[in-house]
Design a protein around this motif. Structure first.
Motif, mmCIF file in Angstrom:
data_model
loop_
_atom_site.group_PDB
_atom_site.id
_atom_site.type_symbol
_atom_site.label_atom_id
_atom_site.label_comp_id
_atom_site.label_asym_id
_atom_site.label_seq_id
_atom_site.Cartn_x
_atom_site.Cartn_y
_atom_site.Cartn_z
ATOM 1 N N ASN A 8 -31.880 15.699 3.883
ATOM 2 C CA ASN A 8 -30.915 14.656 3.517
ATOM 3 C C ASN A 8 -29.540 14.851 4.134
ATOM 4 O O ASN A 8 -28.718 13.928 4.099
ATOM 5 C CB ASN A 8 -30.767 14.609 1.988
ATOM 6 N N GLY A 9 -29.271 16.033 4.672
ATOM 7 C CA GLY A 9 -27.960 16.254 5.274
ATOM 8 C C GLY A 9 -27.862 17.629 5.900
ATOM 9 O O GLY A 9 -28.598 18.554 5.529
ATOM 10 N N VAL A 10 -26.956 17.753 6.857
ATOM 11 C CA VAL A 10 -26.629 19.034 7.481
ATOM 12 C C VAL A 10 -25.178 19.354 7.166
ATOM 13 O O VAL A 10 -24.287 18.527 7.414
ATOM 14 C CB VAL A 10 -26.830 18.997 9.011
ATOM 15 N N PHE A 11 -24.932 20.525 6.595
ATOM 16 C CA PHE A 11 -23.583 20.980 6.285
ATOM 17 C C PHE A 11 -23.182 22.054 7.295
ATOM 18 O O PHE A 11 -23.981 22.935 7.617
ATOM 19 C CB PHE A 11 -23.516 21.556 4.864
ATOM 20 N N ILE A 12 -21.952 21.995 7.762
ATOM 21 C CA ILE A 12 -21.477 22.942 8.764
ATOM 22 C C ILE A 12 -20.342 23.779 8.176
ATOM 23 O O ILE A 12 -19.377 23.237 7.624
ATOM 24 C CB ILE A 12 -20.978 22.206 10.024
ATOM 25 N N THR A 13 -20.464 25.102 8.312
ATOM 26 C CA THR A 13 -19.423 25.990 7.797
ATOM 27 C C THR A 13 -18.225 26.067 8.737
ATOM 28 O O THR A 13 -17.080 26.128 8.295
ATOM 29 C CB THR A 13 -19.964 27.406 7.576
ATOM 30 N N HIS A 14 -18.479 26.075 10.062
ATOM 31 C CA HIS A 14 -17.409 26.088 11.060
ATOM 32 C C HIS A 14 -18.018 25.824 12.430
ATOM 33 O O HIS A 14 -19.247 25.732 12.568
ATOM 34 C CB HIS A 14 -16.618 27.398 11.045
ATOM 35 N N GLU A 15 -17.164 25.709 13.445
ATOM 36 C CA GLU A 15 -17.592 25.151 14.724
ATOM 37 C C GLU A 15 -18.081 26.171 15.752
ATOM 38 O O GLU A 15 -18.352 25.810 16.906
ATOM 39 C CB GLU A 15 -16.437 24.342 15.334
ATOM 40 N N HIS A 16 -18.236 27.432 15.405
ATOM 41 C CA HIS A 16 -18.699 28.414 16.386
ATOM 42 C C HIS A 16 -20.161 28.152 16.762
ATOM 43 O O HIS A 16 -20.952 27.672 15.947
ATOM 44 C CB HIS A 16 -18.526 29.831 15.859
ATOM 45 N N SER A 17 -20.509 28.486 17.995
ATOM 46 C CA SER A 17 -21.799 28.071 18.559
ATOM 47 C C SER A 17 -22.994 28.613 17.801
ATOM 48 O O SER A 17 -24.044 27.955 17.753
ATOM 49 C CB SER A 17 -21.896 28.487 20.027
ATOM 50 N N ASP A 18 -22.868 29.798 17.195
ATOM 51 C CA ASP A 18 -24.003 30.357 16.451
ATOM 52 C C ASP A 18 -24.225 29.650 15.120
ATOM 53 O O ASP A 18 -25.109 30.035 14.351
ATOM 54 C CB ASP A 18 -23.840 31.869 16.252
ATOM 55 N N ILE B 264 -29.853 12.069 10.632
ATOM 56 C CA ILE B 264 -29.400 12.787 9.432
ATOM 57 C C ILE B 264 -27.877 12.910 9.458
ATOM 58 O O ILE B 264 -27.294 13.267 10.483
ATOM 59 C CB ILE B 264 -30.047 14.187 9.381
ATOM 60 N N PRO B 265 -27.195 12.644 8.344
ATOM 61 C CA PRO B 265 -25.739 12.789 8.312
ATOM 62 C C PRO B 265 -25.313 14.246 8.404
ATOM 63 O O PRO B 265 -26.023 15.154 7.954
ATOM 64 C CB PRO B 265 -25.340 12.177 6.959
ATOM 65 N N VAL B 266 -24.135 14.458 8.990
ATOM 66 C CA VAL B 266 -23.572 15.793 9.176
ATOM 67 C C VAL B 266 -22.253 15.862 8.406
ATOM 68 O O VAL B 266 -21.393 14.990 8.554
ATOM 69 C CB VAL B 266 -23.327 16.082 10.670
ATOM 70 N N PHE B 267 -22.092 16.909 7.591
ATOM 71 C CA PHE B 267 -20.911 17.069 6.750
ATOM 72 C C PHE B 267 -20.164 18.336 7.154
ATOM 73 O O PHE B 267 -20.769 19.393 7.344
ATOM 74 C CB PHE B 267 -21.307 17.152 5.276
ATOM 75 N N ALA B 268 -18.847 18.231 7.275
ATOM 76 C CA ALA B 268 -18.019 19.375 7.628
ATOM 77 C C ALA B 268 -16.613 19.146 7.100
ATOM 78 O O ALA B 268 -16.242 18.030 6.726
ATOM 79 C CB ALA B 268 -17.993 19.573 9.146
ATOM 80 N N GLY C 2 -18.520 13.026 19.371
ATOM 81 C CA GLY C 2 -18.696 11.727 20.008
ATOM 82 C C GLY C 2 -20.129 11.375 20.319
ATOM 83 O O GLY C 2 -20.423 10.219 20.671
ATOM 84 N N GLU C 3 -21.055 12.319 20.174
ATOM 85 C CA GLU C 3 -22.468 12.055 20.454
ATOM 86 C C GLU C 3 -23.185 11.425 19.268
ATOM 87 O O GLU C 3 -24.259 10.835 19.432
ATOM 88 C CB GLU C 3 -23.180 13.364 20.826
ATOM 89 N N LEU C 4 -22.612 11.544 18.080
ATOM 90 C CA LEU C 4 -23.268 11.041 16.882
ATOM 91 C C LEU C 4 -22.972 9.558 16.672
ATOM 92 O O LEU C 4 -22.008 9.010 17.218
ATOM 93 C CB LEU C 4 -22.801 11.842 15.659
ATOM 94 N N MET C 5 -23.798 8.927 15.878
ATOM 95 C CA MET C 5 -23.596 7.521 15.559
ATOM 96 C C MET C 5 -22.342 7.346 14.706
ATOM 97 O O MET C 5 -21.951 8.274 13.973
ATOM 98 C CB MET C 5 -24.815 6.979 14.800
ATOM 99 N N PRO C 6 -21.684 6.205 14.767
ATOM 100 C CA PRO C 6 -20.519 5.969 13.904
ATOM 101 C C PRO C 6 -20.879 6.191 12.433
ATOM 102 O O PRO C 6 -21.893 5.685 11.943
ATOM 103 C CB PRO C 6 -20.171 4.500 14.175
ATOM 104 N N GLY C 7 -20.076 6.963 11.746
ATOM 105 C CA GLY C 7 -20.305 7.244 10.335
ATOM 106 C C GLY C 7 -21.280 8.367 10.073
ATOM 107 O O GLY C 7 -21.476 8.743 8.905
ATOM 108 N N GLN C 8 -21.883 8.926 11.118
ATOM 109 C CA GLN C 8 -22.868 10.005 10.910
ATOM 110 C C GLN C 8 -22.200 11.337 10.633
ATOM 111 O O GLN C 8 -22.768 12.187 9.950
ATOM 112 C CB GLN C 8 -23.787 10.119 12.134
ATOM 113 N N LEU C 9 -20.987 11.536 11.160
ATOM 114 C CA LEU C 9 -20.213 12.748 10.902
ATOM 115 C C LEU C 9 -19.228 12.449 9.781
ATOM 116 O O LEU C 9 -18.358 11.578 9.908
ATOM 117 C CB LEU C 9 -19.476 13.182 12.163
#
Length: 260
Positions: free
Chosen positions: A51-61, A75-79, A91-98
């Protein structure tokens, strides 16, 4: 009930699956999208169920596979707001997906609390997930274990906590001095001793605890357990439960926090 399992863990990539009720989410995707799908299959979960992807921070790992996975499965991405700005694939994600998250955040059956971390990223966060009185907390990539983290994790039933490096291995290892200082600094990572002291502060009895984000160069699972045990004994904290160590490249054991 909450379920959680690490799908990969370490400087080579991090991803964690969390389920609360009918809501299933992934925290970070630091492996390729194809590897994530394979790891999900190991625990019987399809990408379409997420239902969603949560991101802790922007480092590549922590973000390597996010864009491909999110775009492929819609899937929506939350950060955090500043992390959203720092993501190279926004900019690669759909509008409103991030979606920037905020206080009093919830997604489906999961309520989410965000914790400030101390790391050399724009706005890194730890997370606590709640469902029907159960709490799972995730704290990695922080050079300090704060009073706010202690208060939040003290009530957790399950925890994924960083044990990044052995102080001895880091000091005697191959890294250049500047990198050793970065890792051991206040915006770096927790050592095994730091992690033991955090566990001593929050109390590790009656908690399911997984040690994560171990350095491939400056730590091993055996050394992490040995050093953490030694420090806990020194602190007078005799743990009854066995600490688990998250595997680096594959899914770990699935933990269930049952409702009482």
């Amino acid at each position: 009930m909450i379920e959680f399992v690490t799908l990969c863990s370490g400087s080579s990539g991090n991803a964690t699956y969390v389920r609360g009720g009918d809501t299933r989410i992934i925290v970070d995707i630091g492996c390729t999208a194809s590897k994530l799908v394979s790891h999900l299959a190991e625990i019987g979960v399809s990408p379409q169920e997420i239902n969603g992807v949560f991101i802790t921070h922007e480092h590549s790992d922590h973000i390597k596979g996010v864009s491909v996975f999110a775009r492929k499965y819609g899937i929506p991405v939350f950060a955090s707001p500043k992390t959203c700005e720092a993501l190279p694939f926004g900019g690669e994600l759909m509008p409103g997906q991030l979606v920037p998250f905020s206080y009093d955040f919830s997604l489906g059956d999961l309520e989410v609390e965000f914790l400030k971390l101390y790391h050399d990223a724009r706005q890194p966060v730890g997370m606590s997930f709640y469902h029907h009185g159960k709490q799972f907390s995730l704290v990695t990539d922080t050079g300090l274990f704060s009073r706010a983290m202690e208060q939040s994790l003290s009530t957790a039933d399950g925890i994924l906590l960083e044990a990044n490096y052995s102080e001895t291995m880091l000091q005697n290892g191959p890294y250049p001095i500047y990198l050793k200082q970065r890792i051991a600094g206040e915006r770096g990572h927790l050592s095994n001793v730091d992690t033991a002291r955090a566990l001593g502060a929050i109390g590790c009895e009656n908690k399911k605890i997984v040690l994560g984000h171990l350095s491939e160069v400056n730590n091993t699972p055996d050394i992490a357990l040995l050093e953490i045990d030694a420090e806990l004994r020194r602190l007078g904290c005799l743990r009854k439960e066995t600490l688990a160590v998250a595997p680096r490249y594959e899914a770990g054991p699935l933990f269930t926090l049952e409702e009482e």
